[in-house]
Design a protein around this motif. Structure first.
Motif, short mmCIF file in Angstrom:
data_model
loop_
_atom_site.label_atom_id
_atom_site.label_comp_id
_atom_site.label_asym_id
_atom_site.label_seq_id
_atom_site.Cartn_x
_atom_site.Cartn_y
_atom_site.Cartn_z
N ALA A 1 0.83 -1.21 0.00
CA ALA A 1 0.00 0.00 0.00
C ALA A 1 0.86 1.26 0.00
O ALA A 1 0.60 2.22 -0.74
CB ALA A 1 -0.93 -0.01 1.21
N LEU A 2 1.90 1.27 0.82
CA LEU A 2 2.80 2.44 0.87
C LEU A 2 3.58 2.60 -0.43
O LEU A 2 3.83 3.72 -0.89
CB LEU A 2 3.76 2.30 2.06
CG LEU A 2 3.12 2.35 3.45
CD1 LEU A 2 4.18 2.08 4.53
CD2 LEU A 2 2.45 3.69 3.70
N LEU A 3 3.97 1.47 -1.00
CA LEU A 3 4.69 1.49 -2.27
C LEU A 3 3.81 2.07 -3.38
O LEU A 3 4.26 2.88 -4.20
CB LEU A 3 5.16 0.08 -2.64
CG LEU A 3 6.02 -0.07 -3.90
CD1 LEU A 3 7.32 0.73 -3.74
CD2 LEU A 3 6.33 -1.55 -4.14
N ALA A 4 2.55 1.67 -3.40
CA ALA A 4 1.62 2.18 -4.41
C ALA A 4 1.44 3.69 -4.26
O ALA A 4 1.40 4.42 -5.26
CB ALA A 4 0.27 1.47 -4.29
N ALA A 5 1.36 4.16 -3.01
CA ALA A 5 1.18 5.60 -2.78
C ALA A 5 2.42 6.38 -3.21
O ALA A 5 2.32 7.44 -3.84
CB ALA A 5 0.89 5.85 -1.30
N ALA A 6 3.61 5.84 -2.88
CA ALA A 6 4.85 6.52 -3.27
C ALA A 6 5.00 6.56 -4.78
O ALA A 6 5.44 7.57 -5.36
CB ALA A 6 6.04 5.81 -2.63
N GLU B 1 2.75 9.20 -6.37
CA GLU B 1 3.28 10.56 -6.23
C GLU B 1 4.32 10.87 -7.29
O GLU B 1 4.50 12.02 -7.70
CB GLU B 1 3.90 10.73 -4.84
CG GLU B 1 2.89 10.83 -3.71
CD GLU B 1 3.56 11.06 -2.37
OE1 GLU B 1 4.81 11.14 -2.33
OE2 GLU B 1 2.84 11.16 -1.36
N GLN B 2 5.03 9.84 -7.75
CA GLN B 2 6.06 10.02 -8.77
C GLN B 2 5.52 9.84 -10.19
O GLN B 2 6.26 9.90 -11.16
CB GLN B 2 7.21 9.05 -8.53
CG GLN B 2 7.91 9.25 -7.19
CD GLN B 2 9.04 8.27 -6.98
OE1 GLN B 2 9.59 7.71 -7.92
NE2 GLN B 2 9.41 8.06 -5.72
N GLY B 3 4.21 9.57 -10.29
CA GLY B 3 3.60 9.41 -11.60
C GLY B 3 4.00 8.16 -12.33
O GLY B 3 4.07 8.15 -13.55
N ARG B 4 4.25 7.08 -11.58
CA ARG B 4 4.65 5.82 -12.20
C ARG B 4 3.83 4.68 -11.60
O ARG B 4 3.16 4.83 -10.58
CB ARG B 4 6.14 5.56 -11.98
CG ARG B 4 6.54 5.54 -10.51
CD ARG B 4 8.03 5.40 -10.31
NE ARG B 4 8.52 4.07 -10.66
CZ ARG B 4 9.75 3.63 -10.41
NH1 ARG B 4 10.63 4.45 -9.82
NH2 ARG B 4 10.12 2.41 -10.75
N SER B 5 3.89 3.53 -12.25
CA SER B 5 3.18 2.35 -11.73
C SER B 5 3.97 1.71 -10.61
O SER B 5 5.22 1.72 -10.63
CB SER B 5 2.97 1.34 -12.87
OG SER B 5 2.19 1.89 -13.90
N ALA B 6 3.27 1.15 -9.67
CA ALA B 6 3.95 0.49 -8.55
C ALA B 6 4.53 -0.84 -8.99
O ALA B 6 3.82 -1.67 -9.58
CB ALA B 6 2.97 0.27 -7.40
N PRO B 7 5.82 -1.07 -8.76
CA PRO B 7 6.40 -2.36 -9.11
C PRO B 7 5.95 -3.47 -8.18
O PRO B 7 5.49 -3.20 -7.06
CB PRO B 7 7.91 -2.10 -8.98
CG PRO B 7 8.01 -1.00 -7.97
CD PRO B 7 6.80 -0.13 -8.18
N ALA B 8 6.08 -4.70 -8.63
CA ALA B 8 5.75 -5.85 -7.79
C ALA B 8 6.91 -6.11 -6.83
O ALA B 8 8.03 -5.65 -7.03
CB ALA B 8 5.49 -7.07 -8.66
N LEU B 9 6.63 -6.87 -5.77
CA LEU B 9 7.65 -7.24 -4.80
C LEU B 9 8.14 -8.65 -5.09
O LEU B 9 7.35 -9.61 -5.12
CB LEU B 9 7.10 -7.18 -3.37
CG LEU B 9 6.78 -5.79 -2.83
CD1 LEU B 9 6.06 -5.91 -1.49
CD2 LEU B 9 8.04 -4.97 -2.67
#
Length: 637
Positions: free
Chosen positions: A521-526, A529-537
């Motif tokens: 969830a925090l990764l998706a929010a960060a 903010e940077q205008g990019r897709s959240a990477p997988a872990l």
């Protein structure tokens, strides 16, 4: 708290037998009990008190209790308001008093003095006697006193219980009726709860036996918890908390809610050594019960071990109650507090319930766990949501500037002061919520000034003689052990009881079961903010997130995720993208690889070595029954 009030004429109608529909007043049933005990409400004579020799004996029997109570009773907060603080023994005999101020003579005239007895059979309905009779906190206001001569008084009393759940004493605060303030009753109840907790800690820590029990529970690989004599569950290891969906130290959590059994029933199973089976809708567990014994060989607590088993012969089947304790309604203000960990969800539920009240709140947690986020949510879920939310970190402000930062200062109040002065945080928070973080880092002088402002809302700016007034909700936070600081004299007890309306403990990140979920969830929010897709872990990233001890808690996690996101050029975050710790990681508690049997065997071996093989002495050292030691010895053979 049971609050007993009555119109002035109701007592006369009661004596004349014409109360009629007035039986809706709760005080009527208490008056009826007093009349049956033979108390004369109109008597002008006072019952004889106990002699000095008997009073000395009573004090001697309560020596340990009075030692703990003295710091609570001797607070000037009540004495300065013309109130008398009292400790009475289980028979209702006053054994200690303090304060009174301009009410001291009045208190003596109605025999609120050491040696006087105030049980219901002697003085009728009154806070001390009725608290003893009902084993509950009681407020008796003016004409609700059975004796007519006490109609000009108000009194609040709350019982104190020892580690065995038996009545130890009663705390009472009494004053003239015109000085009645409902908040006094809440303070007395908090004082009694604190004294009960102190007596419990004192009994459990004597000889160090309970610390051994706690280590056994937390190191056990299976689910284990401790049920104390009042039925409360204050110690539970992670497997038990996960299994039951409960939080360690959760207010109101007891064996009746978890097992559907009273403490008396549970301790009887432990006493007789009966085998039991605990059944939930999903799993079946064998139950093993070990008593924790005090110096007098009486039960102080019962350790409950739950071992998963599909079939278990048992003389008693314990079915988990289908109904759970009522939960506080959800409020959207808490949606930004992310996570599904059971302890976090319970903290959010309690916070939502407390937010709707005017109670001050204390947040206890390690640094970086999101205390300010919680405080903001409490504000937004409260009736003061339309007002301002003002935060102040007491630990970040130099001691010399704390008072001027909070209260403000007049123009030219000190060298370097702003020419126009400053309104201060109190004024800024008027009508809303003031959040004081790191409250334990303040000096006694600052604490005294804050207490004065909280008592009636009035305060003075530094360098100014005109009183100002403010109305606000207070939320405080600290990572320190406030009760311990009060006990050691490093934090004012009167301020502690003023701010400690409700207490919430926020779990450390290393204890949360939702670390990976929170990370995503925090990764998706960060990333957003940077205008990019959240990477997988990646799997190695997940493993590291779960194994790292996170001494900086959520604050450290956010920083680590931003670091990894900056280094990740692809669609997957790996362990290599996360920062390396700058300091050695905190040692983890030795849980894995230690079965309960191994830990018990080691503890028994050490106790037997220390007692030269004497089983009785080893059992006393461990705080368990001899039968428990013999059973462990048999399993080693």
């Amino acid at each position: 708290m049971l609050l007993l009030e009555a119109p002035l004429e109701l007592g006369e109608r009661f004596q004349a037998g014409t109360v009629g529909g007035a039986r809706e007043y709760p005080v009527i049933s208490r008056w009826t009990r007093s009349a049956a005990l033979g108390v004369d409400p109109s008597s002008s004579a006072f019952p004889a008190g106990t002699g000095s020799s008997d009073l000395s004996d009573r004090r001697a029997r309560l020596d340990a209790v009075l030692h703990e109570a003295r710091g609570l009773v001797d607070t000037p907060a009540f004495a300065d308001r013309g109130l008398v603080s009292i400790v009475a023994d289980p028979d209702g005999v006053i054994v200690m008093d303090h304060g009174g101020g301009d009410f001291a003579d009045g208190a003596a005239r109605v025999r609120l003095v050491p040696g006087a007895c105030w049980d219901e059979g002697t003085r009728g309905t009154n806070a001390i006697g009725t608290a003893i009779a009902e084993r509950a906190a009681v407020g008796v206001i003016g004409p609700a006193h059975f004796e007519r001569r006490n109609a000009g008084l108000f009194c609040f009393a709350s019982p104190v219980f020892d580690a065995h759940g038996e009545l130890a004493c009663v705390l009472d605060v009494t004053g003239r009726l015109e000085r009645h303030d409902p908040s006094i009753g809440a303070t007395v109840a908090l004082m009694a709860n604190a004294l009960t907790a102190a007596l419990r800690r004192q009994a459990l820590s004597s000889g160090g036996a309970f610390s051994v029990i706690q280590r056994l529970v937390h190191r056990s690989s299976g689910a284990a918890l401790v049920v104390e004599a009042d039925g409360a569950i204050r110690v539970a290891n992670r497997p038990a908390r996960t299994l039951l969906g409960v939080s360690e130290g959760d207010p109101g959590l007891d064996c009746q809610h978890v097992f559907g059994l009273s403490y008396a029933e549970l301790s009887e199973l432990a006493r007789t050594g009966q085998r039991a089976r605990f059944e939930t809708p999903w799993q079946t567990f064998g139950v093993e019960l070990d008593p924790v014994l005090g110096a007098d060989h009486r039960f102080l607590a019962v350790v409950v071990y739950l071992e998963q088993s599909s079939k278990q012969r048992a003389s008693r089947v314990i079915e988990r109650p289908r109904s759970r304790p009522p939960q506080a309604p959800h409020h959207p203000a808490f949606d930004r507090v992310l996570g599904s960990d059971p302890e976090l969800l319970r903290a959010k539920s309690l916070a939502a319930r407390f937010a709707a009240t005017p109670l001050p709140v204390v947040l206890l947690s390690e640094t970086g766990t999101g205390k300010e986020l919680f405080a903001r949510a409490i504000h937004e879920a409260s009736p003061r949501a339309a007002g301002p939310f003002v935060a102040m970190n007491c630990g970040a402000v130099p001691e010399s500037l704390l008072e001027s930062e909070l209260f403000g200062f007049a123009p030219g109040a000190f060298t370097g002061a702003a020419r126009r002065g400053s309104e201060g945080k109190l004024a800024a928070a008027d009508g809303g919520t003031l959040f004081l973080d790191e409250i334990a880092e303040t000096s006694s002088g600052f604490q005294a000034a804050l207490l004065r402002a909280l008592d009636d809302g009035s305060y003075f700016r530094v360098g100014e003689s005109r009183a100002r007034h403010v109305s606000l909700r207070l939320v405080c936070a600290t990572c320190r052990d406030l009760p311990d600081l009060v006990h050691s004299g490093k934090f004012r007890s009167d301020l502690f009881y003023r701010i400690h309306g409700a207490c919430l403990r926020l779990p450390a990140l290393r204890d949360r079961t939702d670390r990976v979920e929170l990370s995503r969830a925090l990764l998706a929010a960060a990333a957003k903010e940077q205008g990019r897709s959240a990477p997988a872990l990646a799997d190695d990233a997940v493993s590291w997130l779960e194994s790292h001890t996170w001494p900086g808690n959520v604050r450290e996690l956010k920083s680590a995720l931003c670091h990894a996101l900056a280094l990740c050029d692809g669609s997957t975050l790996r362990r290599e993208h996360f920062p390396e710790p700058l300091a050695p990681a905190s040692r983890t508690v030795e849980v894995e690889g230690h079965t309960r049997e191994e830990i018990l065997e080691e503890a028994v071996r050490q106790a037997l070595d220390a007692s030269s093989g004497n089983v009785s002495a080893a059992a006393r050292m461990l705080g368990v029954a001899r039968s428990t030691v013999y059973r462990i010895l048999r399993t080693r053979q």
